[in-house]
Design a protein around this motif. Structure first.
Motif, PDB file in Angstrom:
ATOM      1  N   PRO A  38       6.522  -1.596  -5.929  1.00 27.80           N
ATOM      2  CA  PRO A  38       6.976  -1.967  -7.271  1.00 27.80           C
ATOM      3  C   PRO A  38       5.837  -2.357  -8.214  1.00 27.80           C
ATOM      4  N   ALA A  39       4.771  -2.926  -7.691  1.00 26.13           N
ATOM      5  CA  ALA A  39       3.655  -3.327  -8.549  1.00 26.13           C
ATOM      6  C   ALA A  39       3.041  -2.125  -9.267  1.00 26.13           C
ATOM      7  N   ASN A  40       3.099  -0.947  -8.623  1.00 26.28           N
ATOM      8  CA  ASN A  40       2.563   0.280  -9.222  1.00 26.28           C
ATOM      9  C   ASN A  40       3.668   1.240  -9.664  1.00 26.28           C
ATOM     10  N   HIS A  41       4.924   0.756  -9.617  1.00 26.24           N
ATOM     11  CA  HIS A  41       6.090   1.490 -10.126  1.00 26.24           C
ATOM     12  C   HIS A  41       6.435   2.736  -9.302  1.00 26.24           C
ATOM     13  N   TYR A  42       6.207   2.674  -7.982  1.00 23.81           N
ATOM     14  CA  TYR A  42       6.577   3.771  -7.087  1.00 23.81           C
ATOM     15  C   TYR A  42       7.728   3.332  -6.196  1.00 23.81           C
ATOM     16  N   PHE A  43       8.703   4.229  -6.062  1.00 26.74           N
ATOM     17  CA  PHE A  43       9.883   3.928  -5.274  1.00 26.74           C
ATOM     18  C   PHE A  43      10.228   5.129  -4.398  1.00 26.74           C
ATOM     19  N   GLN A 108       8.439   7.906  -9.482  1.00 26.61           N
ATOM     20  CA  GLN A 108       7.644   7.033 -10.330  1.00 26.61           C
ATOM     21  C   GLN A 108       8.542   6.521 -11.461  1.00 26.61           C
ATOM     22  N   PHE A 109       8.676   5.218 -11.531  1.00 25.50           N
ATOM     23  CA  PHE A 109       9.467   4.561 -12.562  1.00 25.50           C
ATOM     24  C   PHE A 109       8.589   4.422 -13.798  1.00 25.50           C
ATOM     25  N   ASN A 110       9.014   5.029 -14.893  1.00 23.09           N
ATOM     26  CA  ASN A 110       8.261   4.951 -16.149  1.00 23.09           C
ATOM     27  C   ASN A 110       8.623   3.647 -16.850  1.00 23.09           C
ATOM     28  N   PRO A 125       9.900  12.622 -10.217  1.00 24.85           N
ATOM     29  CA  PRO A 125       9.362  12.772  -8.858  1.00 24.85           C
ATOM     30  C   PRO A 125       7.900  13.183  -8.948  1.00 24.85           C
ATOM     31  N   MET A 126       7.119  12.727  -7.995  1.00 28.76           N
ATOM     32  CA  MET A 126       5.695  13.076  -8.007  1.00 28.76           C
ATOM     33  C   MET A 126       5.125  13.065  -6.603  1.00 28.76           C
ATOM     34  N   ILE A 127       3.980  13.722  -6.475  1.00 25.83           N
ATOM     35  CA  ILE A 127       3.217  13.666  -5.225  1.00 25.83           C
ATOM     36  C   ILE A 127       2.324  12.445  -5.334  1.00 25.83           C
ATOM     37  N   ARG A 128       2.637  11.422  -4.582  1.00 28.79           N
ATOM     38  CA  ARG A 128       1.893  10.160  -4.642  1.00 28.79           C
ATOM     39  C   ARG A 128       0.539  10.296  -3.970  1.00 28.79           C
ATOM     40  N   SER A 129       0.495  11.053  -2.871  1.00 28.34           N
ATOM     41  CA  SER A 129      -0.774  11.238  -2.165  1.00 28.34           C
ATOM     42  C   SER A 129      -0.722  12.528  -1.368  1.00 28.34           C
ATOM     43  N   GLN A 130      -1.903  12.998  -1.018  1.00 32.29           N
ATOM     44  CA  GLN A 130      -2.004  14.117  -0.089  1.00 32.29           C
ATOM     45  C   GLN A 130      -3.224  13.881   0.773  1.00 32.29           C
ATOM     46  N   GLU A 131      -3.100  14.297   2.035  1.00 32.20           N
ATOM     47  CA  GLU A 131      -4.155  14.039   3.003  1.00 32.20           C
ATOM     48  C   GLU A 131      -4.148  15.121   4.079  1.00 32.20           C
ATOM     49  N   TYR A 132      -5.234  15.192   4.811  1.00 37.38           N
ATOM     50  CA  TYR A 132      -5.310  16.122   5.929  1.00 37.38           C
ATOM     51  C   TYR A 132      -4.323  15.681   7.004  1.00 37.38           C
ATOM     52  N   HIS A 133      -3.591  16.630   7.535  1.00 35.44           N
ATOM     53  CA  HIS A 133      -2.640  16.345   8.616  1.00 35.44           C
ATOM     54  C   HIS A 133      -2.393  17.639   9.378  1.00 35.44           C
TER      55      HIS A 133
END
Length: 140
Positions: A38-43, A108-110, A125-133
């Motif tokens: 919530p501090a960064n508005h991601y849910f 992402q809550f605007n 909706p958004m891609i919050r992160s991407q990483e090697y997997h």
């Protein structure tokens, strides 16, 4: 003469083995399991459709390389959100899946203004992160 022909054919064979084409088995993973921030508005969000087909939401989707479209619904729990239930509609996000990559989807809550009534622009909706997997498609 025969030995140089043999060496040339062996080298050609080894070169073709080293550059064999992709067998199409590569994959990536799209995930939806991160908790709220919530501090960064991601849910969190839930997936309702994948590539136009209804699905039961789950934390990970191993997918073949290429473009995939998700229909998602937000799970925003914020006391400042005052939109009507009718405004809380699913949205789509398209992910270009690459090999051995995990994409983490979130809502992402605007918070740039106060949203009321039927205003559907309060989230995306958004891609919050991407990483090697490392990825391997399940056997069918």
């Amino acid at each position: 003469m025969k030995s140089s022909l043999f060496i040339a054919l062996t080298a050609l064979l080894l070169t073709s083995c080293a550059s064999a084409p992709d067998d199409g088995s590569g994959c990536g993973v799209v995930s939806t399991y991160l908790p709220s921030d919530p501090a960064n508005h991601y849910f969190p969000l839930v997936v309702t459709d994948l590539d136009g087909k209804p699905v039961i939401s789950k934390p990970n989707y191993p997918l073949a390389i290429g473009q995939h479209t998700f229909r998602v619904s937000e799970l925003i729990d914020d006391e400042t959100l005052q939109v009507r239930l009718a405004a809380r509609v699913p949205k789509e996000i398209t992910v270009m899946v690459e090999a051995d990559t995990r994409y983490q989807l979130m809502a992402q809550f605007n918070v740039d203004k106060q949203y009321r009534g039927n205003d559907q622009s309060y989230w995306q909706p958004m891609i919050r992160s991407q990483e090697y997997h490392e990825c391997q498609l399940p056997q069918e």
